[in-house]
Each structure stands twice: as structure tokens, then as C-alpha cells.
Design a protein around this motif. Structure first.
Motif, PDB file in Angstrom:
ATOM      1  N   GLY A  34      12.292   8.214  15.711  1.00 28.15           N
ATOM      2  CA  GLY A  34      12.740   8.665  14.401  1.00 28.15           C
ATOM      3  C   GLY A  34      11.827   9.738  13.843  1.00 28.15           C
ATOM      4  O   GLY A  34      10.599   9.627  13.920  1.00 28.15           O
ATOM      5  N   LEU A  35      12.416  10.769  13.295  1.00 35.67           N
ATOM      6  CA  LEU A  35      11.668  11.879  12.726  1.00 35.67           C
ATOM      7  C   LEU A  35      12.130  12.110  11.301  1.00 35.67           C
ATOM      8  O   LEU A  35      13.316  11.977  11.006  1.00 35.67           O
ATOM      9  CB  LEU A  35      11.873  13.139  13.550  1.00 35.67           C
ATOM     10  CG  LEU A  35      11.588  13.011  15.049  1.00 35.67           C
ATOM     11  CD1 LEU A  35      12.114  14.216  15.804  1.00 35.67           C
ATOM     12  CD2 LEU A  35      10.103  12.854  15.281  1.00 35.67           C
ATOM     13  N   LYS A  36      11.218  12.467  10.413  1.00 39.89           N
ATOM     14  CA  LYS A  36      11.563  12.761   9.033  1.00 39.89           C
ATOM     15  C   LYS A  36      10.842  14.031   8.605  1.00 39.89           C
ATOM     16  O   LYS A  36       9.767  14.325   9.096  1.00 39.89           O
ATOM     17  CB  LYS A  36      11.168  11.606   8.110  1.00 39.89           C
ATOM     18  CG  LYS A  36      11.953  10.343   8.398  1.00 39.89           C
ATOM     19  CD  LYS A  36      11.698   9.284   7.366  1.00 39.89           C
ATOM     20  CE  LYS A  36      12.516   8.055   7.725  1.00 39.89           C
ATOM     21  NZ  LYS A  36      12.624   7.118   6.647  1.00 39.89           N
ATOM     22  N   ARG A  37      11.439  14.717   7.668  1.00 39.48           N
ATOM     23  CA  ARG A  37      10.806  15.901   7.099  1.00 39.48           C
ATOM     24  C   ARG A  37      10.947  15.830   5.578  1.00 39.48           C
ATOM     25  O   ARG A  37      12.051  15.779   5.054  1.00 39.48           O
ATOM     26  CB  ARG A  37      11.492  17.162   7.619  1.00 39.48           C
ATOM     27  CG  ARG A  37      10.893  18.438   7.080  1.00 39.48           C
ATOM     28  CD  ARG A  37      11.502  19.641   7.728  1.00 39.48           C
ATOM     29  NE  ARG A  37      11.104  20.832   7.034  1.00 39.48           N
ATOM     30  CZ  ARG A  37      11.437  22.052   7.417  1.00 39.48           C
ATOM     31  NH1 ARG A  37      12.164  22.217   8.505  1.00 39.48           N
ATOM     32  NH2 ARG A  37      11.040  23.092   6.723  1.00 39.48           N
ATOM     33  N   THR A  38       9.845  15.806   4.898  1.00 42.44           N
ATOM     34  CA  THR A  38       9.854  15.745   3.441  1.00 42.44           C
ATOM     35  C   THR A  38      10.243  17.086   2.868  1.00 42.44           C
ATOM     36  O   THR A  38       9.780  18.131   3.335  1.00 42.44           O
ATOM     37  CB  THR A  38       8.450  15.342   2.929  1.00 42.44           C
ATOM     38  OG1 THR A  38       8.122  14.065   3.494  1.00 42.44           O
ATOM     39  CG2 THR A  38       8.423  15.250   1.415  1.00 42.44           C
ATOM     40  N   LEU A  39      11.091  17.064   1.867  1.00 41.12           N
ATOM     41  CA  LEU A  39      11.528  18.300   1.195  1.00 41.12           C
ATOM     42  C   LEU A  39      10.981  18.350  -0.209  1.00 41.12           C
ATOM     43  O   LEU A  39      10.786  17.360  -0.856  1.00 41.12           O
ATOM     44  CB  LEU A  39      13.054  18.374   1.143  1.00 41.12           C
ATOM     45  CG  LEU A  39      13.775  18.327   2.496  1.00 41.12           C
ATOM     46  CD1 LEU A  39      15.273  18.349   2.284  1.00 41.12           C
ATOM     47  CD2 LEU A  39      13.341  19.494   3.351  1.00 41.12           C
ATOM     48  N   ASP A  42       0.815  -1.220   0.000  1.00 35.24           N
ATOM     49  CA  ASP A  42       0.000   0.000   0.000  1.00 35.24           C
ATOM     50  C   ASP A  42       0.847   1.268   0.000  1.00 35.24           C
ATOM     51  O   ASP A  42       0.574   2.207  -0.749  1.00 35.24           O
ATOM     52  CB  ASP A  42      -0.954   0.008   1.193  1.00 35.24           C
ATOM     53  CG  ASP A  42      -2.043  -1.042   1.069  1.00 35.24           C
ATOM     54  OD1 ASP A  42      -2.286  -1.521  -0.059  1.00 35.24           O
ATOM     55  OD2 ASP A  42      -2.648  -1.392   2.100  1.00 35.24           O
ATOM     56  N   LEU A  43       1.871   1.308   0.850  1.00 33.31           N
ATOM     57  CA  LEU A  43       2.702   2.511   0.926  1.00 33.31           C
ATOM     58  C   LEU A  43       3.532   2.683  -0.339  1.00 33.31           C
ATOM     59  O   LEU A  43       3.584   3.760  -0.918  1.00 33.31           O
ATOM     60  CB  LEU A  43       3.617   2.454   2.153  1.00 33.31           C
ATOM     61  CG  LEU A  43       2.923   2.529   3.505  1.00 33.31           C
ATOM     62  CD1 LEU A  43       3.930   2.350   4.636  1.00 33.31           C
ATOM     63  CD2 LEU A  43       2.184   3.835   3.672  1.00 33.31           C
ATOM     64  N   GLY A  44       4.202   1.624  -0.760  1.00 35.38           N
ATOM     65  CA  GLY A  44       5.032   1.695  -1.951  1.00 35.38           C
ATOM     66  C   GLY A  44       4.228   1.964  -3.207  1.00 35.38           C
ATOM     67  O   GLY A  44       4.684   2.668  -4.111  1.00 35.38           O
ATOM     68  N   GLY A  45       3.037   1.404  -3.273  1.00 31.73           N
ATOM     69  CA  GLY A  45       2.177   1.620  -4.435  1.00 31.73           C
ATOM     70  C   GLY A  45       1.832   3.085  -4.637  1.00 31.73           C
ATOM     71  O   GLY A  45       1.609   3.528  -5.760  1.00 31.73           O
ATOM     72  N   ALA A  46       1.809   3.844  -3.548  1.00 29.54           N
ATOM     73  CA  ALA A  46       1.498   5.271  -3.633  1.00 29.54           C
ATOM     74  C   ALA A  46       2.744   6.128  -3.883  1.00 29.54           C
ATOM     75  O   ALA A  46       2.621   7.290  -4.248  1.00 29.54           O
ATOM     76  CB  ALA A  46       0.829   5.725  -2.333  1.00 29.54           C
ATOM     77  N   GLN A  49      21.325   0.159  12.309  1.00 32.12           N
ATOM     78  CA  GLN A  49      20.063   0.828  12.585  1.00 32.12           C
ATOM     79  C   GLN A  49      19.181   0.784  11.355  1.00 32.12           C
ATOM     80  O   GLN A  49      19.646   0.577  10.245  1.00 32.12           O
ATOM     81  CB  GLN A  49      20.319   2.272  13.019  1.00 32.12           C
ATOM     82  CG  GLN A  49      21.039   3.109  11.988  1.00 32.12           C
ATOM     83  CD  GLN A  49      21.542   4.438  12.542  1.00 32.12           C
ATOM     84  OE1 GLN A  49      21.803   4.579  13.735  1.00 32.12           O
ATOM     85  NE2 GLN A  49      21.668   5.420  11.667  1.00 32.12           N
ATOM     86  N   LEU A  50      17.897   0.948  11.591  1.00 34.74           N
ATOM     87  CA  LEU A  50      16.941   1.002  10.492  1.00 34.74           C
ATOM     88  C   LEU A  50      15.718   1.763  10.951  1.00 34.74           C
ATOM     89  O   LEU A  50      15.520   1.999  12.144  1.00 34.74           O
ATOM     90  CB  LEU A  50      16.563  -0.400  10.000  1.00 34.74           C
ATOM     91  CG  LEU A  50      16.009  -1.412  11.002  1.00 34.74           C
ATOM     92  CD1 LEU A  50      14.539  -1.200  11.304  1.00 34.74           C
ATOM     93  CD2 LEU A  50      16.221  -2.816  10.474  1.00 34.74           C
ATOM     94  N   THR A  51      14.925   2.164   9.987  1.00 39.53           N
ATOM     95  CA  THR A  51      13.627   2.759  10.291  1.00 39.53           C
ATOM     96  C   THR A  51      12.569   1.971   9.534  1.00 39.53           C
ATOM     97  O   THR A  51      12.863   1.342   8.518  1.00 39.53           O
ATOM     98  CB  THR A  51      13.546   4.242   9.871  1.00 39.53           C
ATOM     99  OG1 THR A  51      13.751   4.336   8.459  1.00 39.53           O
ATOM    100  CG2 THR A  51      14.579   5.082  10.603  1.00 39.53           C
ATOM    101  N   SER A  52      11.381   1.985  10.048  1.00 40.06           N
ATOM    102  CA  SER A  52      10.249   1.371   9.367  1.00 40.06           C
ATOM    103  C   SER A  52       9.038   2.261   9.598  1.00 40.06           C
ATOM    104  O   SER A  52       8.845   2.768  10.706  1.00 40.06           O
ATOM    105  CB  SER A  52       9.984  -0.038   9.917  1.00 40.06           C
ATOM    106  OG  SER A  52       8.998  -0.683   9.156  1.00 40.06           O
ATOM    107  N   ASP A  53       8.271   2.473   8.567  1.00 42.10           N
ATOM    108  CA  ASP A  53       7.073   3.284   8.695  1.00 42.10           C
ATOM    109  C   ASP A  53       6.180   2.702   9.789  1.00 42.10           C
ATOM    110  O   ASP A  53       5.989   1.483   9.857  1.00 42.10           O
ATOM    111  CB  ASP A  53       6.331   3.307   7.354  1.00 42.10           C
ATOM    112  CG  ASP A  53       5.259   4.362   7.309  1.00 42.10           C
ATOM    113  OD1 ASP A  53       4.238   4.200   8.035  1.00 42.10           O
ATOM    114  OD2 ASP A  53       5.411   5.329   6.552  1.00 42.10           O
TER     115      ASP A  53
END
Length: 151
Positions: free
Chosen positions: A146-151, A23-27, A121-125
Motif C-alpha cells: 500500500g502506498l499513500k501520498r499526502t496532499l 500515539d499516531l492519532g494523538g498527533a 480490504q484495509l490498510t494499517s499504518d
């Protein structure tokens, strides 16, 4: 029997299909023939960088059935310790739960150890609850936020 090896340009279409197969990758991903030029650019950059490793899991016929990317990160903290960052882990839908993913992650951890990394280390949605449970079973701890910011 599965093998793990460096990805080749000829594997790229299969890798992109794996990335887009949920679902996530498809988008987020563009699965097309030919492969979108941005994937070709990214592949070339990864291949040219000694601190990046794009890997695939293959079946007995050398067909791609999994992929992941490792980044080897130098750091000053922890007395200059290197870290291995595992990203974009995917296993073919029909092989999930077969043990392949665990073998692939253990292979990736071994690559990090060989490169002198002191931790992996790794992150997962957060939406990938099954994946998070999988990583926890393999000994990964949710020790940081973990924090992310889309650019």
C-alpha cells in the motif's frame, strides 16, 4: 454485551476521542469540545453517501466503545466486483484484547457481504504492529503493497 450500529451525530465526539487515543492519532486528530467543524462536515458527507457506513460499537449503556468506517467501492477489475474498504478502526483502550475488535471486524465483513462485495480490504499504518498481527489473525493477508501520498 456489545452492539454494532450506524453512528449518530451524537456519537461524533466519542468517535473523535477514540481516533485521537494513541500515539499516531494523538498527533493527527483534534479532540475538542465542541467538536471541530471539519469533523461535522466529514460526518455529514459520510451520512449523505450511500456507499459509506460509519459504525460504532456500544456497550450495554449505549456508550461508544469502538468505531470504524466502511466504504463500498465499485470497480471494473475482477469482472466488476465491489470491494469493502475498512478504515479508522478503533476500540477503547480498556477493551483492547477483549475480543470486541474481532467481533466488530466480523460484523463489518458481514456488512460487506450483504452489499455484494467480493473482497474486503484495509490498510494499517506500519507502526501499528499489534494491529497488523490482529488483522492477520482474522485472515487478512499482506498481499499488496500500500502506498499513500499526502496532499
Amino acid at each position: 454485551m456489545h452492539n454494532f450500529r450506524l453512528a449518530r451525530l451524537s456519537d461524533l465526539a466519542a468517535i473523535v476521542r477514540l481516533l485521537g487515543d494513541d500515539d499516531l492519532g494523538g498527533a493527527r486528530e483534534i479532540v475538542s469540545d465542541p467538536v471541530d467543524a471539519r469533523y461535522l462536515s466529514a460526518f455529514a458527507a459520510i451520512e449523505a453517501d450511500a456507499n459509506q457506513l460509519l459504525a460504532v460499537a456500544t456497550d450495554a449503556a449505549d456508550q461508544v466503545v469502538g468505531s470504524l468506517q466502511l466504504s463500498f467501492l465499485p470497480g471494473l477489475s475482477r469482472t466488476g466486483m465491489w470491494r469493502g474498504q475498512i478504515e479508522s478502526v478503533r476500540v477503547a483502550r480498556d477493551l483492547r484484547g477483549s475480543g470486541l475488535g474481532a467481533q466488530f471486524i466480523e460484523w463489518a465483513i458481514a456488512q460487506c457481504a450483504e452489499r455484494g462485495c467480493g473482497l474486503v480490504q484495509l490498510t494499517s499504518d506500519k507502526a501499528r504492529r499489534d494491529a497488523i498481527r490482529f488483522y492477520e489473525r482474522l485472515g487478512f493477508l499482506a498481499s499488496h503493497e500500500g502506498l499513500k501520498r499526502t496532499l
